[in-house]
Design a protein around this motif. Structure first.
Motif, PDB file in Angstrom:
ATOM      1  N   PRO A  33      -4.976 -11.350   6.744  1.00 42.16           N
ATOM      2  CA  PRO A  33      -4.271 -10.094   6.541  1.00 42.16           C
ATOM      3  C   PRO A  33      -3.516  -9.647   7.789  1.00 42.16           C
ATOM      4  N   CYS A  34      -2.419  -8.936   7.544  1.00 41.83           N
ATOM      5  CA  CYS A  34      -1.686  -8.275   8.626  1.00 41.83           C
ATOM      6  C   CYS A  34      -1.420  -6.848   8.158  1.00 41.83           C
ATOM      7  N   ILE A  35      -2.014  -5.893   8.859  1.00 44.48           N
ATOM      8  CA  ILE A  35      -1.927  -4.485   8.461  1.00 44.48           C
ATOM      9  C   ILE A  35      -1.158  -3.717   9.535  1.00 44.48           C
ATOM     10  N   ILE A  36      -0.094  -3.049   9.114  1.00 40.80           N
ATOM     11  CA  ILE A  36       0.815  -2.366  10.030  1.00 40.80           C
ATOM     12  C   ILE A  36       0.894  -0.887   9.662  1.00 40.80           C
ATOM     13  N   TYR A  53       3.264   8.931   7.228  1.00 38.10           N
ATOM     14  CA  TYR A  53       2.681   7.718   7.797  1.00 38.10           C
ATOM     15  C   TYR A  53       2.527   6.719   6.660  1.00 38.10           C
ATOM     16  N   VAL A  54       2.857   5.447   6.923  1.00 37.41           N
ATOM     17  CA  VAL A  54       2.780   4.425   5.874  1.00 37.41           C
ATOM     18  C   VAL A  54       1.967   3.243   6.396  1.00 37.41           C
ATOM     19  N   LEU A  55       0.891   2.936   5.680  1.00 33.54           N
ATOM     20  CA  LEU A  55       0.042   1.789   6.011  1.00 33.54           C
ATOM     21  C   LEU A  55       0.403   0.652   5.067  1.00 33.54           C
ATOM     22  N   VAL A  56       0.868  -0.464   5.621  1.00 34.00           N
ATOM     23  CA  VAL A  56       1.299  -1.614   4.820  1.00 34.00           C
ATOM     24  C   VAL A  56       0.335  -2.774   5.055  1.00 34.00           C
ATOM     25  N   LYS A  83       0.758   7.306   3.132  1.00 36.13           N
ATOM     26  CA  LYS A  83       1.010   6.459   1.972  1.00 36.13           C
ATOM     27  C   LYS A  83       0.531   5.044   2.285  1.00 36.13           C
ATOM     28  N   ILE A  84       0.006   4.391   1.265  1.00 35.35           N
ATOM     29  CA  ILE A  84      -0.519   3.029   1.420  1.00 35.35           C
ATOM     30  C   ILE A  84       0.179   2.130   0.410  1.00 35.35           C
ATOM     31  N   VAL A  85       0.538   0.944   0.839  1.00 37.06           N
ATOM     32  CA  VAL A  85       1.113  -0.038  -0.075  1.00 37.06           C
ATOM     33  C   VAL A  85       0.614  -1.422   0.313  1.00 37.06           C
ATOM     34  N   THR A 144      -6.182   1.129  -5.973  1.00 34.82           N
ATOM     35  CA  THR A 144      -5.567   2.342  -6.518  1.00 34.82           C
ATOM     36  C   THR A 144      -4.299   2.742  -5.773  1.00 34.82           C
ATOM     37  N   TRP A 145      -3.825   1.892  -4.883  1.00 38.34           N
ATOM     38  CA  TRP A 145      -2.548   2.129  -4.216  1.00 38.34           C
ATOM     39  C   TRP A 145      -1.528   1.131  -4.757  1.00 38.34           C
ATOM     40  N   PRO A 146      -0.247   1.400  -4.596  1.00 43.52           N
ATOM     41  CA  PRO A 146       0.776   0.483  -5.115  1.00 43.52           C
ATOM     42  C   PRO A 146       0.652  -0.909  -4.504  1.00 43.52           C
ATOM     43  N   VAL A 147       0.884  -1.913  -5.335  1.00 42.44           N
ATOM     44  CA  VAL A 147       0.867  -3.302  -4.872  1.00 42.44           C
ATOM     45  C   VAL A 147       2.196  -3.952  -5.266  1.00 42.44           C
ATOM     46  N   TRP A 148       2.921  -4.413  -4.269  1.00 43.00           N
ATOM     47  CA  TRP A 148       4.166  -5.132  -4.509  1.00 43.00           C
ATOM     48  C   TRP A 148       3.861  -6.621  -4.441  1.00 43.00           C
TER      49      TRP A 148
END
Length: 342
Positions: A312-315, A235-238, A268-270, A291-295
């Motif tokens: 914000p838009c969280i998907i 699962y990926v939270l963007v 995973k969170i980005v 503490t999660w990756p930031v692009w």
């Protein structure tokens, strides 16, 4: 000579605009800005249109009688405001009260029509607020929508129509945009209309149940692609956010809770920083202790792919790359994750 006299007589009777008569756009500014460069650009094309030096507290832009456009005013390094240029003499008064340049009044030509629209909009809102009846919210929304839609149609052939589409297309006119393009196909000459249409279509294509759309962001020689994370069994939270966005910062605490609550599970969170200077994004991420990756360096092209008009838009993406939920906020982030991650 008789023929020449007739030509000159006809010319005198014809509208001045047909002969390229000049109008002017005058911006009255604080005298402290004398010597600064004032610039007008086209909001639709983002191309520069004219520039002048502020003198005697004024920036005066000449405009020929056949040119009209939705303009953006910049003085020095400061973005001031939009205004409708051409078709008449236009005057904008600008103050620096509070240390920020802002317009106090803009008059002339289509700006007068915009002022009348704004007054009607405000009166409509005030009328409902005075009744203090929350149940009337739907009626207010319907009336505002109709006002915006009809004002757009009435000005569909001039830059004021573009102003309404750019300003309200992502919200009030979202459901009407396809119909407007069908009924008034000439508006596709505007880049901003096509961008808005592209966003709306992508929004429909990235609703829950749809497969993810890939994108990439690059900065300082490094490129990240969404497909690096999504579709590989997790699962990926963007989180699409920006350093200047206070609502974005408020959502971070819920993302922190999610990270802690689902630690060791297949989540995973980005964070994808958009519409922001990369240096500001990186500093904000450090200051907030993310503490999660930031692009960083996500552009409008990035957000357009998901029809994002506000952050914000969280998907949340599922293990196979299917979109599970989008536009998550607050505790909804945690409850949605808990429903799917066991």
């Amino acid at each position: 000579m008789t023929i020449l006299r007739n030509i000159f007589t006809i010319a005198a009777l014809m509208p001045a605009a047909l002969w390229g008569a000049e109008y002017s756009t005058t911006v009255n500014l604080p005298a402290s800005l004398n010597g600064q460069m004032a610039r007008l650009s086209n909001v639709d094309t983002e191309q520069p249109m004219d520039s002048v030096i502020v003198k005697d507290g004024k920036a005066v832009f000449p405009t020929d009688g056949t040119t009209s456009y939705l303009g953006a005013l910049k003085v020095g390094d400061a973005d001031v405001a939009w205004l409708l240029v051409g078709g008449a003499d236009v005057t904008m008064n600008v103050t620096d009260e509070g240390g920020t340049l802002r317009p106090t009044a803009t008059t002339g030509g289509l700006n007068n029509d915009l002022n009348a629209f704004t007054n009607e909009l405000n009166q409509t809102v005030n009328r409902y607020q005075a009744q203090q009846n929350n149940a009337m919210g739907d009626a207010l929304n319907e009336e505002l929508h109709e006002l915006i839609l009809q004002s757009t149609k009435q000005n569909i052939t001039n830059p004021l129509g573009l102003y309404y589409i750019v300003s309200f297309g992502g919200d009030w006119l979202a459901a009407d945009l396809e119909a407007l393009v069908r009924d008034y196909p000439h508006i596709t000459k505007y880049q901003k209309v096509n961008e808005q249409l592209f966003r709306q279509r992508n929004l429909k294509a990235t609703q829950p149940g749809k497969k993810f759309t890939d994108f990439e962001v690059s900065y300082d020689g490094t490129t990240h692609k969404l497909s690096e994370l999504v579709g590989h069994g997790d699962y990926v939270l963007v989180d699409f956010w920006a350093s200047w966005c206070m609502p974005c910062r408020k959502e971070m605490r819920y993302i922190r809770k999610a990270q802690k609550e689902f630690e060791g599970k297949n989540l995973k969170i980005v964070g994808v920083a958009v519409w922001d200077e990369p240096e500001n994004s990186l500093k904000a991420a450090t200051d907030m202790g993310l503490t999660w990756p930031v692009w960083v360096n996500g552009t409008e092209a990035t957000t357009n792919l998901y029809g994002i008009s506000g952050i914000p838009c969280i998907i949340l993406f599922g293990p196979d790359g299917t979109i599970i939920a989008r536009d998550l906020h607050g505790d909804q982030i945690l409850t949605t994750l808990a429903k799917h991650i066991k």
